[in-house]
Design an enzyme around this catalytic site. Sequence first.
Site, PDB file in Angstrom:
ATOM      1  N   ASP A   1     -14.581  -4.338  -2.442  1.00  0.00           N
ATOM      2  CA  ASP A   1     -14.321  -4.244  -1.177  1.00  0.00           C
ATOM      3  C   ASP A   1     -15.126  -4.871  -0.173  1.00  0.00           C
ATOM      4  OD1 ASP A   1     -11.707  -3.257  -1.465  1.00  0.00           O
ATOM      5  OD2 ASP A   1     -11.943  -1.026  -0.931  1.00  0.00           O
TER       6      ASP A   1
ATOM      7  N   ASP B   1       1.023  -0.979  -0.185  1.00  0.00           N
ATOM      8  CA  ASP B   1      -0.095   0.250  -0.013  1.00  0.00           C
ATOM      9  C   ASP B   1       0.913   0.658  -0.211  1.00  0.00           C
ATOM     10  OD1 ASP B   1      -2.111  -1.440  -0.116  1.00  0.00           O
ATOM     11  OD2 ASP B   1      -2.629  -1.280   1.938  1.00  0.00           O
TER      12      ASP B   1
END
Lengths: 253, 198
Positions: free
Chosen positions: A130, A11
């Site tokens: 998600d 990330d």
Amino acid sequence: MLTKRIIACLDVKDGRVVKGVQFIDLVDAGDPAELAARHALSGADEIVLLDITATHEERGTLIDTVKRTARRLFVPFTVGGGIRTLDDATAVFDAGADKVSVNSAALRRPELIDEIGSRFGAQAVIVAIDGRRSGEGAEVFIEGGRKATGRAVVEWAREAEQRGAGEILLTSMDADGTRAGFDCELTAQVSEAVCIPVIASGGAGNAAHFSDVFLRGKADAALAASIFHFGIADARVLKEEIARAGVAMRLPC
Amino acid sequence: MITVIDYKAGNLTSVVKALRAVSAHVTVTEDPEVVRHAEKIVLPGVGHFAATEFLETRGIKAAIVERIAAGVPFLGVCVGLQWLFSGSTEAPGMPGLGTFDAVCERFAEGRKIPHVGWNSLSVRGDSRLLAAVPDGSFLYFTHSYRAPVTNGTVAVTEYGGPFTAAAEKGNVMGVQFHPEKSGVTGLRILRNFVELPC
């Protein structure tokens, strides 16, 4: 024999690797190019770089990071975060990515999947979803988990497949950052609903969690970020342990 | 000098970068005149078999046929391997080069398609391309269509049955997997090609 994949996820924010715990607290963990190369050498089967800020002004930083990372990488390399248009995707491919991952923008305008797929091939498009558990199924969230969409995860995964996605990257928001294990039930639901490979994400804490999501969750690949970064687990050691549980792994790697 | 053909199928960046990593000098072209002077040719490609129409319409195919006849080493990757066959059900009516007399087909239903990930090679027969690559090595694949096993097949991979992972006939070679994305094993294979005598 086709092996199950272990994917190291970086990330990235402002050109540095960070890792969100349930999408909020951020801790600096290093240089993306260096970490990606280290993960690949230690046996990670693929690398994913997710740009978690990805506002328009920062695209230049991202492209530079992608270039530097791709230069030293000879395993598949996916880039996601803030890809809103075919032009955004093209810039990332030109910088050396093999696949792009699209999320919020694809939900707002699903044709984006068709466009990237027909230009670069289905194998180059990953649709990231998600999901948060809701009743029997799960609901899709966008904008880094901040906004509910009212759409069911399984139904959106099927649409993504029909539009030409090559893989689904499924993140369980309930499990993400907990290190308590993947959401195997949700992963199996999605994996059984589509014919394309499903990458499970969110919740990795130890080797048993990975073998569980491959065997019970029917995942084709599993993604982990925090477990790798701070020397908690070397990919090779991790893969040897998963293989001992009866899962096909690329070894030696 | 390796001539990499740009036929607008996916991106070439990875293949060029990997060839340079094994010390090759690389030129990228879509010009048949450049191909006519190539010492070695690489045809990369991910995507759709129909993309190979570009080779036909631009006169690149004719240039490749000439160079292959002159003994120049040729390597096709992914769709580049499939193009060495007589055709593919992905684009019916569009001929391949026909070095290997068989038609590529989609994987049968009943498993995940595309076939994505690291799968193992069963090496069979002599291959200059696969020299020093151990049997059972893992390579990275990503494709929905596969080439059948023929008498030119030098390595087989299993996914719901065997298919051609690598084929070789004289100076003409092809691999279904992506050597540019297959770590040190993939780079070894590219080095074998780069080091072939011209």
